[in-house]
Design an enzyme around this catalytic site. Structure first.
Site, PDB file in Angstrom:
ATOM      1  N   ASP A 113       0.800  -1.227   0.000  1.00  0.00           N
ATOM      2  CA  ASP A 113       0.000   0.000   0.000  1.00  0.00           C
ATOM      3  C   ASP A 113       0.832   1.276   0.000  1.00  0.00           C
ATOM      4  OD1 ASP A 113      -2.551  -1.132  -0.207  1.00  0.00           O
ATOM      5  OD2 ASP A 113      -2.437  -1.773   1.875  1.00  0.00           O
ATOM      6  N   ASP A 174      -6.686  -4.749  -4.891  1.00  0.00           N
ATOM      7  CA  ASP A 174      -6.414  -3.389  -4.419  1.00  0.00           C
ATOM      8  C   ASP A 174      -5.105  -2.835  -4.992  1.00  0.00           C
ATOM      9  OD1 ASP A 174      -7.702  -5.262  -2.734  1.00  0.00           O
ATOM     10  OD2 ASP A 174      -7.705  -3.883  -1.051  1.00  0.00           O
TER      11      ASP A 174
HETATM   12  N1  GLY Z   1      -7.126  -1.929   0.600  1.00  0.00           N
HETATM   13  C1  GLY Z   1      -7.828  -2.450   1.724  1.00  0.00           C
HETATM   14  C2  GLY Z   1      -9.248  -2.115   1.705  1.00  0.00           C
HETATM   15  O1  GLY Z   1      -9.771  -1.603   0.723  1.00  0.00           O
HETATM   16  O2  GLY Z   1      -9.892  -2.384   2.710  1.00  0.00           O
END
Ligand code: GLY
Length: 396
Positions: A113, A174
Site C-alpha cells: 500500500d 487493491d
Molecule cells: N485496501 C484495503 C481495503 O480496501 O480495505
C-alpha cells in the site's frame, strides 16, 4: 485464466431535465460544508493521523503507521485546492515530512500500500507545489515497493514479510491502485524497471484476478517456485466466489489508471467490463452493499466503494469517445452516485474527530469499521466532488 471475459450490457441511465443543474448547486454547498469539516478535524488530529475507520463514530488518533494515513493528507490537498486556504497546504506539507521519515525508517512499510500512501501525500505535493523533496521521497517509496516484486510470478506481493510462505505469491485487486507510484518513478528517473514491474503485475491481475463473468477475486495466489497460477479467494469479501464491492471498485478504477499510464486498450476494456458488472448489481439508490453478491435490503452498504466507483466513472467519461454507447450513462451514474452520497450519506452535523462519509464497511467479518466512516471513503467523496466540479490534475 480469463481471456474471454463476458461484458454485461447495462440499461441506459439518464439525468432528468434540470437534474444536472440541481446537482451542480448541491455540490457547491457540499464543498463549503466539507471544507469546514476538514478544518474542524485539523486540531483534533494535530500532527498525527486518523485511524483507518471510525470507532463508534469517532476516528481514533494514531501515528503515521497505517496503510490509510495518506487519505487524510489527500483530503488536506483537495481542501487546499478547493479553498486556497494555506492552513491546509501547511499541514499537508508537514505530512510530507512525516512520510519522508516513515520511508527512511521503513516504519510499517512491509506491504504494497505504499502506492496509496505516497501517491496522495508526496506525488500530490510534487504535482501541486513542485516540491522536489516530496518527489525524492516518493521515489524511495517506489524502491521499497519494488522489493516486493516477485520475478518468478511477475507480481507484487501484497502483504507480509517476503519470506512468509502464507503470503508469498499472493496478489490482491487493491494493488491496481498502488501501481501509479511505479509509473511515476519511471517518469521521474527514466528507469523503465518500475513501469515494467507495474505492467507485469497488471497483466497477471488481468489474467487471474478477473473472472470470466466480469467479477473479481479479492486475492489470488501464484506458485512462487513455478510462477504458475494457483487459486483465488477472499479476505474481506462475503465468500471466495462472491465479489467484494470495494475490490471491484479498486478494479474498475485501478485498471483504468493503468490504462492511462500504458495506453493498453485491454485495460480500458477491462475497466468497462468490471464497471458494468458493478452497475448491474447496485440497489436503487446506487450505493452498493458491501459485497455485490448480497441483495437483502437490510445488508450494510459500503458507501466508500460507490465513491470510488463514481471517481472511476467520471474518469472513464474523459477517456471514452463521445460516440461510445455507454458514455452518457457512466456520466449520469457518476453524478447520481455523488448526489445520493451527499443527500443521504454525508455527515451533516460534523463534530471534530468524525468523518465525512457515513455507512462504509472496512472489514465486515472482522467486525472492523462496519457501518462507520472510513478515511478512504472521506477522501474519495472529495475526489469525486472535485472531478464533478473542476478539471482536476489527478494525484494518482
Ligand atoms: N485496501 C484495503 C481495503 O480496501 O480495505
Amino acid at each position: 485464466m480469463s481471456e474471454n471475459i463476458h461484458k454485461e450490457p447495462i440499461i441506459p441511465i439518464v439525468l432528468r431535465n434540470g437534474e444536472r443543474a440541481a446537482i451542480a448547486r448541491k455540490l457547491q454547498d457540499a464543498r463549503l460544508c466539507i471544507v469546514s469539516a476538514v478544518e474542524r478535524n485539523m486540531p483534533f488530529f494535530g500532527g498525527r493521523f486518523p485511524d483507518a475507520a471510525c470507532c463508534n463514530g469517532i476516528y481514533p488518533v494514531i501515528d503515521n503507521q497505517e496503510w490509510t494515513t495518506s487519505f487524510w493528507t489527500g483530503q488536506l490537498w483537495l481542501a487546499w485546492e478547493w479553498s486556497g486556504n494555506e492552513v491546509f497546504r501547511e499541514l499537508a506539507g508537514q505530512h510530507v515530512r512525516s512520510f519522508g521519515e516513515r520511508i527512511a525508517k521503513r516504519d510499517h512499510t512491509n506491504h504494497h500500500d505504499l502506492g496509496f500512501l505516497y501517491s496522495l501525500s508526496c506525488i500530490a505535493a510534487s504535482k501541486l507545489t513542485g516540491d522536489r523533496q516530496a518527489k525524492y521521497i516518493a521515489l524511495q517509496a517506489a524502491d521499497a515497493l519494488m522489493e516486493r516484486y516477485n520475478h518468478i510470478c511477475g507480481i507484487i506481493q501484497a502483504w507480509g514479510e517476503l519470506d512468509n510462505p502464507d503470503q508469498q505469491g499472493r496478489m490482491i485487486i487493491d494493488c491496481n491502485m498502488n501501481l501509479p507510484l511505479l509509473y511515476q518513478a519511471s517518469l521521474a528517473t527514466g528507469d523503465a524497471r518500475y513501469a515494467d514491474a507495474a505492467k507485469s503485475h497488471i497483466e497477471q491481475a488481468r489474467r487471474y484476478i478477473v473472472r470470466q463473468d466480469g467479477s473479481t477475486f479479492h486475492t489470488y495466489y501464484m506458485d512462487v517456485k513455478t510462477g504458475q497460477p494457483r487459486f483465488g479467494n477472499t479476505h474481506q469479501g462475503f465468500s471466495d466466489d462472491s465479489c467484494w464491492s470495494r475490490g471491484q471498485a479498486w478494479g474498475v478504477y485501478g485498471f483504468l489508471l493503468n490504462y492511462l499510464y500504458t495506453g493498453d486498450k485491454k485495460l480500458l476494456e477491462l475497466s468497462l467490463t468490471l464497471a458494468n458488472y458493478f452497475i448491474n448489481r447496485l440497489p436503487d439508490d446506487f450505493i452498493c452493499y458491501w459485497d455485490l453478491a448480497l441483495t437483502d435490503p437490510t445488508t450494510e452498504r459500503d458507501s466508500s466503494a460507490s465513491a470510488i466507483l463514481a471517481c472511476a466513472l467520471l474518469e472513464l467519461v474523459k477517456q471514452l469517445p463521445v460516440t461510445h454507447p455507454d458514455r452518457e450513462s457512466y456520466e449520469a451514474l457518476g453524478l447520481k452516485i455523488i448526489d445520493n452520497l451527499i443527500e443521504y450519506y454525508l455527515n451533516q452535523t460534523h463534530q471534530p474527530g468524525e468523518g465525512l462519509l457515513k455507512h462504509s464497511v472496512y472489514y465486515f467479518k472482522g467486525n472492523v469499521g462496519v457501518n462507520e466512516c472510513c478515511t478512504w471513503g472521506d477522501y474519495f467523496l472529495m475526489e469525486a466532488i472535485t472531478r464533478a466540479t473542476s478539471l482536476w490534475n489527478r494525484y494518482w
